[in-house]
Design a protein around this motif. Structure first.
Motif, PDB file in Angstrom:
ATOM      1  N   VAL A  40      -9.268  -1.135  -1.874  1.00 53.42           N
ATOM      2  CA  VAL A  40      -9.029  -2.809  -2.164  1.00 53.42           C
ATOM      3  C   VAL A  40      -7.531  -2.952  -1.316  1.00 53.42           C
ATOM      4  N   VAL A  41      -6.760  -2.396  -1.725  1.00 46.22           N
ATOM      5  CA  VAL A  41      -5.360  -2.802  -0.822  1.00 46.22           C
ATOM      6  C   VAL A  41      -5.532  -2.175   0.661  1.00 46.22           C
ATOM      7  N   GLY A  42      -5.939  -1.029   0.861  1.00 49.03           N
ATOM      8  CA  GLY A  42      -6.256  -0.530   2.307  1.00 49.03           C
ATOM      9  C   GLY A  42      -7.258  -1.450   2.988  1.00 49.03           C
ATOM     10  N   GLY A  43      -8.435  -2.164   2.400  1.00 46.07           N
ATOM     11  CA  GLY A  43      -9.260  -3.004   2.827  1.00 46.07           C
ATOM     12  C   GLY A  43      -8.367  -4.332   3.360  1.00 46.07           C
ATOM     13  N   VAL A  44      -7.610  -4.775   2.664  1.00 42.49           N
ATOM     14  CA  VAL A  44      -6.854  -6.042   2.934  1.00 42.49           C
ATOM     15  C   VAL A  44      -6.078  -5.529   4.302  1.00 42.49           C
ATOM     16  N   VAL A  45      -5.383  -4.648   4.021  1.00 37.05           N
ATOM     17  CA  VAL A  45      -4.426  -4.277   5.137  1.00 37.05           C
ATOM     18  C   VAL A  45      -5.323  -4.279   6.499  1.00 37.05           C
ATOM     19  N   PHE A  46      -6.485  -3.721   6.381  1.00 37.85           N
ATOM     20  CA  PHE A  46      -7.398  -3.521   7.727  1.00 37.85           C
ATOM     21  C   PHE A  46      -7.693  -5.132   8.056  1.00 37.85           C
ATOM     22  N   THR A  47      -8.120  -5.960   6.958  1.00 36.08           N
ATOM     23  CA  THR A  47      -8.278  -7.360   7.469  1.00 36.08           C
ATOM     24  C   THR A  47      -7.380  -7.983   7.930  1.00 36.08           C
ATOM     25  N   ALA A  48      -6.144  -7.935   7.665  1.00 35.07           N
ATOM     26  CA  ALA A  48      -5.180  -8.440   8.182  1.00 35.07           C
ATOM     27  C   ALA A  48      -4.614  -8.074   9.318  1.00 35.07           C
ATOM     28  N   LEU A  49      -4.718  -6.835   9.800  1.00 36.22           N
ATOM     29  CA  LEU A  49      -4.585  -6.177  11.233  1.00 36.22           C
ATOM     30  C   LEU A  49      -5.633  -6.618  12.089  1.00 36.22           C
ATOM     31  N   ILE A  50      -6.986  -6.649  11.816  1.00 35.16           N
ATOM     32  CA  ILE A  50      -7.997  -7.286  12.573  1.00 35.16           C
ATOM     33  C   ILE A  50      -7.874  -8.721  12.702  1.00 35.16           C
ATOM     34  N   GLY A  51      -7.529  -9.440  11.692  1.00 40.27           N
ATOM     35  CA  GLY A  51      -7.247 -10.920  12.096  1.00 40.27           C
ATOM     36  C   GLY A  51      -6.060 -11.020  12.887  1.00 40.27           C
ATOM     37  N   VAL A  52      -4.873 -10.166  12.735  1.00 44.85           N
ATOM     38  CA  VAL A  52      -3.946 -10.419  13.799  1.00 44.85           C
ATOM     39  C   VAL A  52      -4.363 -10.179  15.370  1.00 44.85           C
ATOM     40  N   TRP A  53      -5.185  -8.908  15.327  1.00 41.21           N
ATOM     41  CA  TRP A  53      -5.694  -8.694  16.676  1.00 41.21           C
ATOM     42  C   TRP A  53      -6.664  -9.915  17.265  1.00 41.21           C
ATOM     43  N   LEU A  54      -7.577 -10.168  16.357  1.00 39.35           N
ATOM     44  CA  LEU A  54      -8.550 -11.173  16.796  1.00 39.35           C
ATOM     45  C   LEU A  54      -7.687 -12.678  17.407  1.00 39.35           C
TER      46      LEU A  54
ATOM     47  N   LYS B 128       0.684  -1.176   0.006  1.00 34.56           N
ATOM     48  CA  LYS B 128      -0.058  -0.083   0.049  1.00 34.56           C
ATOM     49  C   LYS B 128       0.847   1.279  -0.057  1.00 34.56           C
ATOM     50  N   MET B 129       1.871   1.215   0.968  1.00 27.00           N
ATOM     51  CA  MET B 129       2.785   2.401   0.818  1.00 27.00           C
ATOM     52  C   MET B 129       3.597   2.576  -0.387  1.00 27.00           C
ATOM     53  N   LEU B 130       3.820   1.703  -1.040  1.00 24.42           N
ATOM     54  CA  LEU B 130       4.407   1.760  -2.339  1.00 24.42           C
ATOM     55  C   LEU B 130       3.498   2.114  -3.348  1.00 24.42           C
ATOM     56  N   ALA B 131       2.287   1.726  -3.468  1.00 25.10           N
ATOM     57  CA  ALA B 131       1.308   1.932  -4.224  1.00 25.10           C
ATOM     58  C   ALA B 131       0.778   3.469  -4.220  1.00 25.10           C
ATOM     59  N   LEU B 132       0.810   4.177  -2.923  1.00 24.10           N
ATOM     60  CA  LEU B 132       0.385   5.664  -2.818  1.00 24.10           C
ATOM     61  C   LEU B 132       0.764   6.597  -3.795  1.00 24.10           C
ATOM     62  N   PRO B 133       2.056   6.751  -3.849  1.00 24.92           N
ATOM     63  CA  PRO B 133       2.569   7.898  -4.513  1.00 24.92           C
ATOM     64  C   PRO B 133       2.461   7.656  -6.332  1.00 24.92           C
ATOM     65  N   LYS B 134       1.816   6.243  -6.593  1.00 25.86           N
ATOM     66  CA  LYS B 134       1.813   5.876  -8.121  1.00 25.86           C
ATOM     67  C   LYS B 134       0.690   6.954  -8.791  1.00 25.86           C
ATOM     68  N   PRO B 135       0.987   7.700  -9.944  1.00 25.59           N
ATOM     69  CA  PRO B 135      -0.289   8.614 -10.283  1.00 25.59           C
ATOM     70  C   PRO B 135      -0.970   7.656 -11.135  1.00 25.59           C
TER      71      PRO B 135
END
Length: 188
Positions: free
Chosen positions: A160-174, A144-151
């Motif tokens: 979508v990538v942010g949603g995957v980051v969120f899902t992974a973090l919530i999975g780790v938390w659970l 996600k961080m490498l994709a952010l600056p891509k015009p």
């Protein structure tokens, strides 16, 4: 109001291959963390913070803080794109950036502790999922961080990538904090 990220993408000058490098680097981070966690002999030594009963409670509370700020990330992203009542408040972008920074910073000491003191665990399904999701979280975060600056990215890419980051973090938390709180209770 910002353009709708889910609308038909505007023709781009950036080829679809522009996501290849962020995806490959993210996959490399995921694999590297997993290999390190698996091959590095766990030391069992952890850093504790004053005010907590032990390193495990530090991890679960930092993880819970990261999960809280991840929820703020989702809500501020929805607000930025006018998905909460149709308006995009001026503060949503700053809230999104800062909640993401704080969430990420809270995960770093947890990851260092997990990888260094415990290693990649697979004693049961919960620990295997936790270890795999932890490595995956840092890989997809890198993407996600490498994709952010891509015009010129298609409007759906970052949500979508942010949603995957969120899902992974919530999975780790659970598989860590929630498991700990339901197994041992809430302690500091």
């Amino acid at each position: 109001m910002l353009p709708d990220p889910f609308a038909d993408p505007v023709p781009s000058r950036v080829p679809r291959a522009s996501l290849l490098v962020p995806l490959l680097v993210g996959a490399g981070v995921t694999v590297a963390l997993g290999v390190y966690g698996r091959t590095h002999p766990p030391t069992g030594i952890a850093v504790n913070l004053a005010g907590f009963s032990g390193p495990q409670t530090v991890k679960v509370w930092l993880g819970t803080g990261a999960a809280f700020f991840a929820v703020v990330q989702v809500l501020s992203a929805l607000a930025m794109w006018g998905r909460l009542g149709g308006f995009a408040p001026s503060w949503a972008g700053a809230a999104h950036r800062w909640s993401g920074r704080v969430a990420f910073l809270l995960t770093v000491p947890v990851a260092v502790h997990c990888l260094y003191a415990l290693g990649f665990a697979d004693a049961d399904l919960r620990t295997l999922l936790h270890s795999a999701l932890g490595c995956f979280f840092f890989g997809v975060f890198t993407t996600k961080m490498l994709a952010l600056p891509k015009p010129g990215l298609a409007g759906w890419v970052l949500p979508v990538v942010g949603g995957v980051v969120f899902t992974a973090l919530i999975g780790v938390w659970l598989t860590s904090s929630v498991w700990y709180f339901t197994t041992f209770g809430v302690h500091r």
